[in-house]
Design an enzyme around this catalytic site. Structure first.
Site, PDB file in Angstrom:
ATOM      1  N   THR A 122      27.922  50.379 -18.916  1.00  0.00           N
ATOM      2  CA  THR A 122      27.018  50.513 -17.444  1.00  0.00           C
ATOM      3  C   THR A 122      27.675  50.473 -16.533  1.00  0.00           C
ATOM      4  OG1 THR A 122      25.975  49.282 -18.062  1.00  0.00           O
ATOM      5  CG2 THR A 122      25.953  48.168 -16.242  1.00  0.00           C
ATOM      6  N   HIS A 127      29.488  53.770 -11.896  1.00  0.00           N
ATOM      7  CA  HIS A 127      30.405  54.480 -11.310  1.00  0.00           C
ATOM      8  C   HIS A 127      29.773  56.480 -11.031  1.00  0.00           C
ATOM      9  CE1 HIS A 127      35.515  55.955 -10.690  1.00  0.00           C
ATOM     10  NE2 HIS A 127      34.230  57.329 -11.191  1.00  0.00           N
ATOM     11  N   GLU A 128      29.814  56.972 -11.960  1.00  0.00           N
ATOM     12  CA  GLU A 128      29.311  58.240 -12.138  1.00  0.00           C
ATOM     13  C   GLU A 128      27.459  57.835 -11.035  1.00  0.00           C
ATOM     14  OE1 GLU A 128      31.239  60.541 -12.955  1.00  0.00           O
ATOM     15  OE2 GLU A 128      32.770  58.761 -13.946  1.00  0.00           O
ATOM     16  N   HIS A 131      29.573  58.904  -6.969  1.00  0.00           N
ATOM     17  CA  HIS A 131      29.733  59.797  -7.191  1.00  0.00           C
ATOM     18  C   HIS A 131      28.962  60.973  -6.268  1.00  0.00           C
ATOM     19  CE1 HIS A 131      34.565  59.700  -8.479  1.00  0.00           C
ATOM     20  NE2 HIS A 131      33.781  59.370  -9.781  1.00  0.00           N
ATOM     21  N   ASP A 137      36.842  59.135  -5.717  1.00  0.00           N
ATOM     22  CA  ASP A 137      37.637  57.958  -6.966  1.00  0.00           C
ATOM     23  C   ASP A 137      39.055  56.925  -6.222  1.00  0.00           C
ATOM     24  OD1 ASP A 137      35.880  58.515  -9.343  1.00  0.00           O
ATOM     25  OD2 ASP A 137      37.574  60.212  -9.643  1.00  0.00           O
TER      26      ASP A 137
END
Ligand SMILES: [Zn+2]
Length: 192
Positions: A122, A127-128, A131, A137
């Site tokens: 998860t 996180h992706e 983006h 990052d």
């Protein structure tokens, strides 16, 4: 190949539709103090090729939708165009750096290498998606930062963006569709 051409053509069609819709509804000046539903940017995601990640994606999406108000992620109806294409891979997770716009196209790869190393699915999905929403990052960083990614260690399961991360996304999508900031477009690979 056919696939990507289709997406590009569809992107133009969507952009044109949005442009005429905007013109058609351009009448009264909105009260800037009132945030109308129309000011929320809706981005569609397609996870039909992300088998095994459905629960993580749903939780990651819920985390974003629960913590930002200017942009909303919704699952695309089967066979319809999506701005965010999510696929499962056997490599490291990676994603196109946004902020992706309606009619734009971003790709998220949820790589099983990171899961094999013990990272939380998860957190990876959230996180992706971060983006896609324009966040770079912030590695190395603490677990409280979503964008510190794998640098926070495998014990970190936080999938919630912190205040600074939320503020940056809110800013990128402020005022509805338009932003002065074009999508970055770089591909960020989350290998260690
Ligand atoms: Zn990353």
């Amino acid at each position: 190949m056919l696939d990507s051409r289709w997406f590009k053509a569809a992107g133009v069609a969507v952009a044109l539709t949005l442009a005429s819709a905007t013109a058609a509804h351009a009448a009264p000046a909105p009260d800037p103090a009132v945030k109308s539903a129309a000011a929320v940017v809706t981005l569609r995601y397609d996870d039909s090729r992300a088998g095994g990640w459905e629960a993580a994606i749903a939780a990651g999406v819920a985390s974003w939708n629960g913590h930002v108000g200017n942009v909303k992620l919704v699952e695309a109806a089967p066979g319809t165009r999506a701005e965010i294409q999510i696929v499962a891979t056997t490599g490291w997770p990676q994603a196109t750096l946004g902020p992706v716009r309606p009619g734009g196209l971003a790709r998220v790869e949820l790589g099983s290498q990171a899961v094999a190393q013990g990272h939380d699915k998860t957190r990876i999905a959230a996180h992706e998606l971060g983006h896609s929403l324009g966040l770079p990052d912030t590695k190395p960083g603490p677990c409280s930062q979503l964008m510190s990614g794998s640098s926070a260690g495998t014990s970190c399961t936080n999938a919630v963006p912190n205040a600074a991360e939320r503020a940056r996304v809110e800013s990128a999508y402020a005022g509805g569709l338009v932003s002065r900031v074009p999508a970055d477009g770089r591909v960020l690979v989350d290998a260690p």
